[in-house]
Motif scaffolding. Structure first.
Motif, PDB file in Angstrom:
ATOM      1  N   VAL B 284       0.881  -1.169   0.000  1.00  0.00           N
ATOM      2  CA  VAL B 284       0.000   0.000   0.000  1.00  0.00           C
ATOM      3  C   VAL B 284       0.920   1.221   0.000  1.00  0.00           C
ATOM      4  CG1 VAL B 284      -1.815   1.244   1.229  1.00  0.00           C
ATOM      5  CG2 VAL B 284      -1.820  -1.257   1.206  1.00  0.00           C
ATOM      6  N   ASP B 285       1.184   1.747  -1.193  1.00  0.00           N
ATOM      7  CA  ASP B 285       2.102   2.895  -1.253  1.00  0.00           C
ATOM      8  C   ASP B 285       1.321   4.202  -1.059  1.00  0.00           C
ATOM      9  OD1 ASP B 285       0.821   3.223  -3.663  1.00  0.00           O
ATOM     10  OD2 ASP B 285       2.545   2.644  -4.893  1.00  0.00           O
ATOM     11  N   ASP B 286       2.045   5.306  -1.053  1.00  0.00           N
ATOM     12  CA  ASP B 286       1.382   6.594  -0.785  1.00  0.00           C
ATOM     13  C   ASP B 286       0.352   6.928  -1.853  1.00  0.00           C
ATOM     14  OD1 ASP B 286       2.923   6.686   1.439  1.00  0.00           O
ATOM     15  OD2 ASP B 286       4.091   8.461   0.886  1.00  0.00           O
ATOM     16  N   ALA B 287       0.636   6.482  -3.084  1.00  0.00           N
ATOM     17  CA  ALA B 287      -0.323   6.746  -4.171  1.00  0.00           C
ATOM     18  C   ALA B 287      -1.642   6.016  -3.905  1.00  0.00           C
ATOM     19  CB  ALA B 287       0.262   6.294  -5.503  1.00  0.00           C
ATOM     20  N   ARG B 288      -1.556   4.806  -3.310  1.00  0.00           N
ATOM     21  CA  ARG B 288      -2.774   4.039  -2.998  1.00  0.00           C
ATOM     22  C   ARG B 288      -3.565   4.715  -1.878  1.00  0.00           C
ATOM     23  NH1 ARG B 288      -6.853   2.475  -2.887  1.00  0.00           N
ATOM     24  NH2 ARG B 288      -7.802   0.412  -3.065  1.00  0.00           N
ATOM     25  N   LEU B 289      -2.851   5.240  -0.878  1.00  0.00           N
ATOM     26  CA  LEU B 289      -3.530   5.973   0.199  1.00  0.00           C
ATOM     27  C   LEU B 289      -4.202   7.222  -0.363  1.00  0.00           C
ATOM     28  CD1 LEU B 289      -0.969   5.807   3.170  1.00  0.00           C
ATOM     29  CD2 LEU B 289      -3.002   4.398   2.829  1.00  0.00           C
ATOM     30  N   LYS B 290      -3.500   7.895  -1.275  1.00  0.00           N
ATOM     31  CA  LYS B 290      -4.054   9.118  -1.874  1.00  0.00           C
ATOM     32  C   LYS B 290      -5.297   8.782  -2.706  1.00  0.00           C
ATOM     33  CE  LYS B 290      -2.650  13.279  -4.392  1.00  0.00           C
ATOM     34  NZ  LYS B 290      -2.885  13.346  -5.818  1.00  0.00           N
ATOM     35  N   LYS B 291      -5.246   7.628  -3.378  1.00  0.00           N
ATOM     36  CA  LYS B 291      -6.416   7.206  -4.168  1.00  0.00           C
ATOM     37  C   LYS B 291      -7.630   7.007  -3.246  1.00  0.00           C
ATOM     38  CE  LYS B 291      -8.124   3.467  -7.025  1.00  0.00           C
ATOM     39  NZ  LYS B 291      -8.003   2.021  -7.159  1.00  0.00           N
ATOM     40  N   ALA B 292      -7.384   6.379  -2.082  1.00  0.00           N
ATOM     41  CA  ALA B 292      -8.477   6.194  -1.110  1.00  0.00           C
ATOM     42  C   ALA B 292      -8.992   7.553  -0.641  1.00  0.00           C
ATOM     43  CB  ALA B 292      -8.002   5.358   0.074  1.00  0.00           C
ATOM     44  N   TYR B 293      -8.066   8.468  -0.366  1.00  0.00           N
ATOM     45  CA  TYR B 293      -8.451   9.819   0.084  1.00  0.00           C
ATOM     46  C   TYR B 293      -9.339  10.494  -0.951  1.00  0.00           C
ATOM     47  CZ  TYR B 293      -7.817  14.608   1.860  1.00  0.00           C
ATOM     48  OH  TYR B 293      -8.032  15.875   2.349  1.00  0.00           O
ATOM     49  N   GLU B 294      -8.980  10.330  -2.217  1.00  0.00           N
ATOM     50  CA  GLU B 294      -9.747  10.977  -3.289  1.00  0.00           C
ATOM     51  C   GLU B 294     -11.116  10.311  -3.480  1.00  0.00           C
ATOM     52  OE1 GLU B 294      -6.783  10.973  -6.340  1.00  0.00           O
ATOM     53  OE2 GLU B 294      -5.862  12.810  -5.539  1.00  0.00           O
ATOM     54  N   THR B 295     -11.172   8.991  -3.284  1.00  0.00           N
ATOM     55  CA  THR B 295     -12.467   8.295  -3.358  1.00  0.00           C
ATOM     56  C   THR B 295     -13.394   8.786  -2.250  1.00  0.00           C
ATOM     57  OG1 THR B 295     -11.383   6.329  -4.223  1.00  0.00           O
ATOM     58  CG2 THR B 295     -13.568   6.010  -3.271  1.00  0.00           C
ATOM     59  N   LEU B 296     -12.819   9.018  -1.083  1.00  0.00           N
ATOM     60  CA  LEU B 296     -13.639   9.361   0.083  1.00  0.00           C
ATOM     61  C   LEU B 296     -14.025  10.835   0.094  1.00  0.00           C
ATOM     62  CD1 LEU B 296     -11.747   7.086   2.603  1.00  0.00           C
ATOM     63  CD2 LEU B 296     -14.043   6.727   1.673  1.00  0.00           C
ATOM     64  N   ASN B 297     -13.321  11.654  -0.702  1.00  0.00           N
ATOM     65  CA  ASN B 297     -13.719  13.044  -0.884  1.00  0.00           C
ATOM     66  C   ASN B 297     -14.607  13.115  -2.115  1.00  0.00           C
ATOM     67  OD1 ASN B 297     -12.756  15.344   0.881  1.00  0.00           O
ATOM     68  ND2 ASN B 297     -10.946  14.014   0.800  1.00  0.00           N
ATOM     69  N   TYR B 298     -15.781  13.694  -1.942  1.00  0.00           N
ATOM     70  CA  TYR B 298     -16.785  13.649  -2.996  1.00  0.00           C
ATOM     71  C   TYR B 298     -17.495  14.998  -2.989  1.00  0.00           C
ATOM     72  CZ  TYR B 298     -20.818  11.605  -5.514  1.00  0.00           C
ATOM     73  OH  TYR B 298     -21.813  11.305  -6.417  1.00  0.00           O
ATOM     74  N   HIS B 299     -16.720  16.036  -3.313  1.00  0.00           N
ATOM     75  CA  HIS B 299     -17.311  17.381  -3.281  1.00  0.00           C
ATOM     76  C   HIS B 299     -16.670  18.247  -4.345  1.00  0.00           C
ATOM     77  CE1 HIS B 299     -13.781  19.134  -1.028  1.00  0.00           C
ATOM     78  NE2 HIS B 299     -13.654  17.880  -0.704  1.00  0.00           N
ATOM     79  N   THR B 300     -17.384  19.321  -4.709  1.00  0.00           N
ATOM     80  CA  THR B 300     -16.906  20.179  -5.787  1.00  0.00           C
ATOM     81  C   THR B 300     -16.384  21.520  -5.276  1.00  0.00           C
ATOM     82  OG1 THR B 300     -19.209  20.818  -6.097  1.00  0.00           O
ATOM     83  CG2 THR B 300     -18.324  19.177  -7.621  1.00  0.00           C
ATOM     84  N   GLY B 301     -16.875  21.972  -4.111  1.00  0.00           N
ATOM     85  CA  GLY B 301     -16.449  23.278  -3.613  1.00  0.00           C
ATOM     86  C   GLY B 301     -15.882  23.180  -2.212  1.00  0.00           C
ATOM     87  N   ASP B 302     -15.759  24.312  -1.528  1.00  0.00           N
ATOM     88  CA  ASP B 302     -15.201  24.272  -0.172  1.00  0.00           C
ATOM     89  C   ASP B 302     -16.213  24.713   0.895  1.00  0.00           C
ATOM     90  OD1 ASP B 302     -15.264  26.955  -0.693  1.00  0.00           O
ATOM     91  OD2 ASP B 302     -13.151  27.342  -0.241  1.00  0.00           O
ATOM     92  N   ASP B 303     -17.476  24.898   0.520  1.00  0.00           N
ATOM     93  CA  ASP B 303     -18.486  25.221   1.529  1.00  0.00           C
ATOM     94  C   ASP B 303     -18.953  23.943   2.224  1.00  0.00           C
ATOM     95  OD1 ASP B 303     -18.499  27.939   1.095  1.00  0.00           O
ATOM     96  OD2 ASP B 303     -20.000  27.815  -0.513  1.00  0.00           O
ATOM     97  N   VAL B 304     -19.109  24.024   3.543  1.00  0.00           N
ATOM     98  CA  VAL B 304     -19.590  22.873   4.326  1.00  0.00           C
ATOM     99  C   VAL B 304     -20.857  23.284   5.072  1.00  0.00           C
ATOM    100  CG1 VAL B 304     -19.065  21.378   6.295  1.00  0.00           C
ATOM    101  CG2 VAL B 304     -17.302  21.836   4.578  1.00  0.00           C
ATOM    102  N   ASP B 305     -21.924  22.448   4.964  1.00  0.00           N
ATOM    103  CA  ASP B 305     -23.207  22.763   5.617  1.00  0.00           C
ATOM    104  C   ASP B 305     -23.370  22.088   6.966  1.00  0.00           C
ATOM    105  OD1 ASP B 305     -23.993  24.034   3.293  1.00  0.00           O
ATOM    106  OD2 ASP B 305     -24.901  22.219   2.466  1.00  0.00           O
ATOM    107  N   MET B 306     -22.578  21.040   7.196  1.00  0.00           N
ATOM    108  CA  MET B 306     -22.786  20.248   8.407  1.00  0.00           C
ATOM    109  C   MET B 306     -21.566  19.376   8.651  1.00  0.00           C
ATOM    110  SD  MET B 306     -25.800  17.504   9.171  1.00  0.00           S
ATOM    111  CE  MET B 306     -25.554  16.337  10.513  1.00  0.00           C
TER     112      MET B 306
END
Lengths: 134, 428
Positions: B284-306
């Motif tokens: 599990v290299d850093d690129a694989r961890l980054k891929k997981a991070y990107e899968t788990l982030n699912y947003h287009t902007g930086d506003d957060v409602d909750m």
């Protein structure tokens, strides 16, 4: 037409023939399945919103929460065919009470494509595949 | 599957309808699993209430349960309630429902219906301790010991019982096993299935909470149902184990693993594999961890409602640290904190609850957004620090006109989002 027969082990008995829907990715239940609509709601999943109801649902393995049994209630498939299983696929089969098979002598994921006709004979321990382009 | 004479009598209905229903399920489960027999449990069990069976096809009604309790029947082993009781596929909060801002969970009548008091009173008479949490075992004050056979039912809890405690369970906790004290002998009850099969190492030593979460998600995706042994890990904290376990059982279905030198069935790597060669090796290299991070982030902007924290439910130490971080601060957006019902009283006594309330955060117990069925109306972007919550919550919003976006990152990223309404998290 050429038929391919593969022996496997039954999780739940019964005999049915229906068109296959193959999930290249392991399936996940709980919030990522809509049991009433009969489709996956998991983002990034190749079967996102593709209805499995009445199909032979072919997948590599179950994953995620105990809510995997969501595939076994509501708008259920005709049968489950999967490479590997564990308590998740068992609970699901026991909710659905439809033919469910695993532990095949040849991995069904390497043979079955979406649209193939698959006879699942869980009582006698085999599946028989009729290729759509066969 | 072999049944002994007593088990056969139960199956034939000679001992009443409930033992018969229970034995029917255990027999079908055992047949499905290819088990040779049932084993007697000597550890603990849990199940999702109020269901009287794992599958609705084997359920019996509350009248039968009442008769059973009146006859003096008790659970065979210590039994705990997992999560809040289910009502129509959802679970509400035990505490914090009034201020959650989400209908119908914030309505008294709905809350009372959800808590299913009639069922719970009967279960308590049978000996169930109604903790109502996915990680109830952290508040239960009682654990099965190494080698004991259990029937637990929570994907994120399975690695705790198997890998951390060295006790033995499949994900099959249900009324039948708890009542009869039996489970089919297969899977992780048997020695041969507990050894490592896959060797997993990583480019960086897995050390932070976020790394445990991402690593768990990636390993789950790569390893499926295998038993991995991990080669490059720090000594995990309890919080990090919770993250690892819940993430492994979101990306995949890993109920047993080894950290040689740390977990009880693996004094070293060779022992973990029982002298066999790994079936597969993963890096599990850093690129694989980054891929997981990107899968788990699912947003287009930086506003957060909750913001929602506490998946799995927070430990008392998590609550203490969080109170320290929130003291004197004020949240700009709705902020949910999820913990174990039995810790709600502790949080009040220790002064954490007051701090959370002053910060505009709502301490809730027994549930989570995905289990409640979603987030309050109008929320378009949710921030979480949990792979599990991130990956499940969007499943509640599959329609294009009603999608929910998710910001995923560290707890500090989430706290900043709660205080500012902006997402500043990034891959590091």
């Amino acid at each position: 037409m050429k038929k391919i027969r593969i022996k496997g082990r039954r999780e739940f008995g019964g005999v049915v023939e229906a068109e296959a829907l193959v999930s290249p990715k392991p399936l996940e239940g709980f919030a990522n399945v809509d049991s009433m609509q009969g489709y996956v709601t998991e983002r990034n999943h190749p079967l996102f919103k593709v209805c499995y109801t009445g199909k032979v649902l072919v997948y590599p393995s179950p994953r995620g929460s105990g809510g995997f049994m969501g595939f076994g209630i509501g708008a259920v498939p005709a049968a489950f065919v999967h490479t590997e299983g564990n308590a998740l696929s068992i609970a699901c089969a026991l909710c659905a009470h439809i033919p469910s098979m695993t532990d095949f002598e040849t991995d069904p994921m390497t043979v079955i494509e979406t649209g193939d006709m698959v006879l699942v004979n869980a009582d006698e321990g085999y599946i028989e595949i009729t290729k759509k382009n066969g | 599957m072999f049944l002994n004479d007593e088990e056969k009598r139960m199956l034939n209905g000679e001992m009443g309808i409930v033992p018969q229903k229970c034995m029917e399920y255990l027999q079908d489960e055992g047949e499905a699993a290819g088990a040779e027999c049932l084993i007697d449990l000597d550890g603990t069990a849990d199940f999702h209430t109020p269901m009287t069976a794992m599958s609705y096809r084997y359920q019996f009604g509350i009248e039968e349960l009442r008769k059973l309790v009146e006859s003096g029947a008790r659970f065979k082993v210590p039994v705990f309630a997992n999560k809040s009781p289910f009502l129509e596929g959802k679970v509400t909060c035990v505490h914090g429902w009034k201020g959650c801002g989400m209908a119908p969970h914030n309505e008294e009548e709905y809350h009372e219906r959800c808590m299913q008091k009639e069922f719970m009173d009967l279960y308590r008479k049978m000996g169930m301790m109604t903790i109502h949490s996915c990680d109830y075992y952290l508040a239960s004050t009682y654990w099965p010991t190494k080698g004991q056979h259990c029937a637990w039912n929570e994907s994120s809890a399975l690695p705790w019982v198997n890998a951390v405690l060295g006790a033995r369970s499949n994900i099959d906790g249900n009324f039948a096993s708890a009542f009869l004290g039996k489970a089919p002998a297969y899977g992780f009850h048997l020695d041969e299935n507990r050894y490592a099969t896959v060797y997993v190492t990583s480019q960086r030593t897995i050390s932070t909470d976020l790394e445990y979460d991402l690593f768990g998600f990636a390993v789950g995706e790569e390893c499926g149902l295998a038993v991995p042994a991990f080669a490059n890990m720090s000594r995990p904290t309890t919080t990090q184990l919770l993250k690892l376990h819940s993430a492994m059982n979101t990306g995949g279905s890993i109920h047993m693993y080894h950290i040689p030198g740390t977990t009880p069935e693996a004094p070293d790597m060779e022992y973990a594999f029982h002298g066999q060669k790994p079936r597969q090796e993963y890096m599990v290299d850093d690129a694989r961890l980054k891929k997981a991070y990107e899968t788990l982030n699912y947003h287009t902007g930086d506003d957060v409602d909750m913001v929602s924290l506490g998946c799995p439910h927070m430990t008392v130490v998590d609550l203490m640290y969080l109170a320290r971080k929130l003291e004197g601060k004020k949240a700009k957006v709705p902020f949910w904190i999820m913990t174990i019902p039995w810790l709600y009283h502790i949080a009040r006594e220790q002064g954490y609850l007051e701090i959370f309330e002053a910060a505009g955060a709502n301490l809730m117990t027994g549930t989570c957004p995905a289990a409640m069925g979603g987030v309050p109306e109008g929320v378009k972007v949710l921030a979480v620090d949990s792979a599990k919550q991130s990956y499940y919550i969007t499943g509640r919003y599959p329609d294009d006109d009603r999608r929910l976006q998710v910001c995923y990152g560290t707890q500090d990223d989430c706290i900043e989002a709660a205080l500012t309404g902006k997402w500043r998290g990034e891959w590091r």
